[in-house]
Design a protein around this motif. Structure first.
Motif, PDB file in Angstrom:
ATOM      1  N   GLU A 167       0.808  -1.222   0.000  1.00  0.00           N
ATOM      2  CA  GLU A 167       0.000   0.000   0.000  1.00  0.00           C
ATOM      3  C   GLU A 167       0.840   1.271   0.000  1.00  0.00           C
ATOM      4  N   CYS A 168       2.140   1.138  -0.259  1.00  0.00           N
ATOM      5  CA  CYS A 168       3.025   2.285  -0.162  1.00  0.00           C
ATOM      6  C   CYS A 168       3.918   2.408  -1.394  1.00  0.00           C
ATOM      7  N   LEU A 169       4.892   1.518  -1.534  1.00  0.00           N
ATOM      8  CA  LEU A 169       5.836   1.572  -2.646  1.00  0.00           C
ATOM      9  C   LEU A 169       5.945   0.202  -3.292  1.00  0.00           C
ATOM     10  N   GLU A 170       6.022   0.179  -4.625  1.00  0.00           N
ATOM     11  CA  GLU A 170       6.255  -1.072  -5.323  1.00  0.00           C
ATOM     12  C   GLU A 170       7.736  -1.433  -5.224  1.00  0.00           C
ATOM     13  N   ALA A 171       8.041  -2.678  -5.544  1.00  0.00           N
ATOM     14  CA  ALA A 171       9.401  -3.189  -5.359  1.00  0.00           C
ATOM     15  C   ALA A 171      10.441  -2.341  -6.083  1.00  0.00           C
ATOM     16  N   GLU A 172      10.124  -1.888  -7.296  1.00  0.00           N
ATOM     17  CA  GLU A 172      11.081  -1.084  -8.059  1.00  0.00           C
ATOM     18  C   GLU A 172      11.374   0.235  -7.353  1.00  0.00           C
ATOM     19  N   GLU A 173      10.358   0.817  -6.722  1.00  0.00           N
ATOM     20  CA  GLU A 173      10.549   2.080  -6.003  1.00  0.00           C
ATOM     21  C   GLU A 173      11.387   1.871  -4.751  1.00  0.00           C
ATOM     22  N   VAL A 174      11.152   0.754  -4.054  1.00  0.00           N
ATOM     23  CA  VAL A 174      11.955   0.443  -2.870  1.00  0.00           C
ATOM     24  C   VAL A 174      13.414   0.226  -3.269  1.00  0.00           C
ATOM     25  N   ALA A 175      13.618  -0.545  -4.338  1.00  0.00           N
ATOM     26  CA  ALA A 175      14.977  -0.833  -4.800  1.00  0.00           C
ATOM     27  C   ALA A 175      15.707   0.439  -5.190  1.00  0.00           C
ATOM     28  N   SER A 176      15.017   1.329  -5.881  1.00  0.00           N
ATOM     29  CA  SER A 176      15.627   2.596  -6.299  1.00  0.00           C
ATOM     30  C   SER A 176      16.042   3.436  -5.101  1.00  0.00           C
ATOM     31  N   ALA A 177      15.187   3.469  -4.072  1.00  0.00           N
ATOM     32  CA  ALA A 177      15.505   4.239  -2.861  1.00  0.00           C
ATOM     33  C   ALA A 177      16.717   3.645  -2.144  1.00  0.00           C
ATOM     34  N   MET A 178      16.789   2.319  -2.070  1.00  0.00           N
ATOM     35  CA  MET A 178      17.928   1.672  -1.422  1.00  0.00           C
ATOM     36  C   MET A 178      19.222   1.969  -2.170  1.00  0.00           C
ATOM     37  N   ASP A 179      19.163   1.891  -3.476  1.00  0.00           N
ATOM     38  CA  ASP A 179      20.341   2.178  -4.300  1.00  0.00           C
ATOM     39  C   ASP A 179      20.786   3.631  -4.118  1.00  0.00           C
ATOM     40  N   LYS A 180      19.827   4.521  -4.047  1.00  0.00           N
ATOM     41  CA  LYS A 180      20.134   5.944  -3.850  1.00  0.00           C
ATOM     42  C   LYS A 180      20.863   6.164  -2.528  1.00  0.00           C
ATOM     43  N   GLY A 181      20.389   5.513  -1.469  1.00  0.00           N
ATOM     44  CA  GLY A 181      21.023   5.677  -0.162  1.00  0.00           C
ATOM     45  C   GLY A 181      22.447   5.164  -0.139  1.00  0.00           C
ATOM     46  N   ILE A 182      22.663   4.007  -0.776  1.00  0.00           N
ATOM     47  CA  ILE A 182      24.011   3.443  -0.825  1.00  0.00           C
ATOM     48  C   ILE A 182      24.957   4.359  -1.576  1.00  0.00           C
ATOM     49  N   ARG A 183      24.502   4.877  -2.707  1.00  0.00           N
ATOM     50  CA  ARG A 183      25.354   5.727  -3.551  1.00  0.00           C
ATOM     51  C   ARG A 183      25.592   7.103  -2.929  1.00  0.00           C
ATOM     52  N   ARG A 184      24.707   7.476  -2.036  1.00  0.00           N
ATOM     53  CA  ARG A 184      24.923   8.723  -1.307  1.00  0.00           C
ATOM     54  C   ARG A 184      26.156   8.591  -0.417  1.00  0.00           C
ATOM     55  N   PHE A 185      26.392   7.394   0.086  1.00  0.00           N
ATOM     56  CA  PHE A 185      27.571   7.133   0.907  1.00  0.00           C
ATOM     57  C   PHE A 185      28.805   6.919   0.036  1.00  0.00           C
ATOM     58  N   ASP A 186      28.667   6.096  -1.016  1.00  0.00           N
ATOM     59  CA  ASP A 186      29.812   5.802  -1.873  1.00  0.00           C
ATOM     60  C   ASP A 186      29.318   5.519  -3.298  1.00  0.00           C
ATOM     61  N   PRO A 187      29.438   6.494  -4.187  1.00  0.00           N
ATOM     62  CA  PRO A 187      28.946   6.319  -5.560  1.00  0.00           C
ATOM     63  C   PRO A 187      29.710   5.281  -6.365  1.00  0.00           C
TER      64      PRO A 187
END
Length: 392
Positions: free
Chosen positions: A12-32
């Motif tokens: 009821e919130c985010l589809e899997a692709e949206e969750v995956a994109s957010a996780m990838d964004k957070g990781i790359r914020r630390f180390d691209p």
């Protein structure tokens, strides 16, 4: 560092692709420079059709059908052709999912799967040779009776009068069923269903007791549903000879699994078994340093075939550590440590409302993913320091 990101959606919130994109964004914020491989996973619920159709390069077909509270809504199914076989992909959540039930109408005594039957009919009208159905994230508990009505099944009361089943609360009125008008095309197509293999229709571990409270049922309503589904299963056995009460997957999506078995001749499969035919992850796990997975709620049900546990099982065969990011840490979440998940964390870091958490979910998921890899980095530095000192 090679990190594999394999989340499910947040219901009821985010589809899997949206969750995956957010996780990838957070990781790359630390180390691209981190080598991330993103593999959004679906479990038959929200996002199932779009993911399969994207992989198979098929098309979405939009139609109007009956939603879970009886009103017409716009929905869709997918279609693709492979080796001359025309496959329709249907997602019950896209027409009878919990997110489609307004909060003030969440009562599985009064929600229907009629629209699922209409989607199956639309697939048949489109010339499907094979139908793949994803069962998950439902807002119903009618045993698939609504779907059956849309496909031509007639339910009768004690006076042999045709009655409408508009939700799980009507099942106890059924005295007989007439299958003479069932769409004949169903016998000419193969129907496969991806579902939670551990869900059964009846008994103390039946779908009413386990899932109806999540759909808005009170304790009294849970018992009404459980008794109604038991009665319904008895009628199905009397008419068809099929005992659906405890068949694996029979309780999927509020008993839709049982209805699909009884009225369409469908074959049910563990959802992960079906999905893995479309989404290959083993090859990507080779050489990985870490797996990050996610789901909306991590609890004692997660090890029963849900994506984080299945992902962890595969990762553990290769000795890869697994961290799960979750919206809510539910009851007995600790059992996930025994299923291969090494650590888990909630995205909620301070008191907040559910509405606010869902609104900010993508940002919170990114923050949690960044925090996870930062903690991993701390571990690396401690190990490196000890190594230099000759301690390890």
């Amino acid at each position: 560092m090679k990190i594999i990101i394999i989340p499910s959606g947040f219901k009821e919130c985010l589809e899997a692709e949206e969750v995956a994109s957010a996780m990838d964004k957070g990781i790359r914020r630390f180390d691209p420079t981190v080598n991330t491989i993103v593999i959004p996973m679906v479990d038959g619920g929200e996002g199932f059709v779009k993911t399969i159709i994207r992989i198979k390069k098929g098309n979405l077909i939009f139609i109007e059908a009956t939603g879970p509270v009886g009103e017409k809504v716009e929905t869709y199914f997918g279609m693709y052709v492979e080796n001359g076989v025309k496959t329709a992909v249907i997602e019950m959540a896209a027409i009878a999912g919990l997110k489609m039930v307004p909060h003030n109408q969440r009562n599985p005594l009064k929600t229907t799967t009629f629209g699922v039957g209409e989607l199956i009919q639309a697939a048949l009208d489109s010339g499907a040779d094979h139908i793949l159905i994803g069962c998950g994230d439902s807002g119903t508990s009618d045993g698939g009776a609504g779907m059956a009505q849309a496909l031509g099944v007639r339910f009768l009361n004690q006076e042999q009068q045709v009655i409408d089943i508009n939700g799980g609360g009507d099942l106890h009125h059924i005295a007989h069923m007439d299958l003479s008008n069932v769409d004949a095309r169903l016998s000419q197509v193969q129907i496969n269903v991806a579902c939670n293999w551990h869900n059964i229709l009846c008994g103390t571990n039946g779908v009413a007791h386990v899932f109806a409270p999540q759909k808005g049922a009170t304790p009294i309503e849970v018992e009404l549903l459980a008794n109604g589904l038991e009665h319904y299963a008895n009628i199905i056995k009397k008419v068809t000879g099929i005992d659906v009460k405890t068949l694996p997957g029979s309780g999927a999506s509020g008993g839709l699994g049982a209805g699909l078995i009884a009225f369409t001749g469908a074959q049910l499969f563990p959802r992960y078994e079906i999905i893995m035919k479309y989404i290959q992850i083993e090859q990507h796990l080779q050489g990985a340093d870490l797996v990050l997975t996610a789901e909306g709620c991590l609890d004692r049900q997660t090890p029963n075939g849900k994506i984080p546990a299945e992902v962890a099982r595969l990762a553990k065969q290769l000795g890869i550590p697994v961290i799960a990011i979750t919206g809510t840490i539910g009851k007995d979440a600790w059992v996930n440590y025994t299923s291969g998940i090494d650590a888990y964390m909630s995205i909620i870091q301070k008191p907040t409302s559910l509405e606010k958490a869902m609104e900010d979910a993508a940002h919170l998921i990114a923050d949690s993913a960044e925090a996870a890899v930062r903690q991993i980095q701390v571990g690396y530095r401690i190990a490196e320091r000890k190594y230099r000192k000759g301690i390890i």
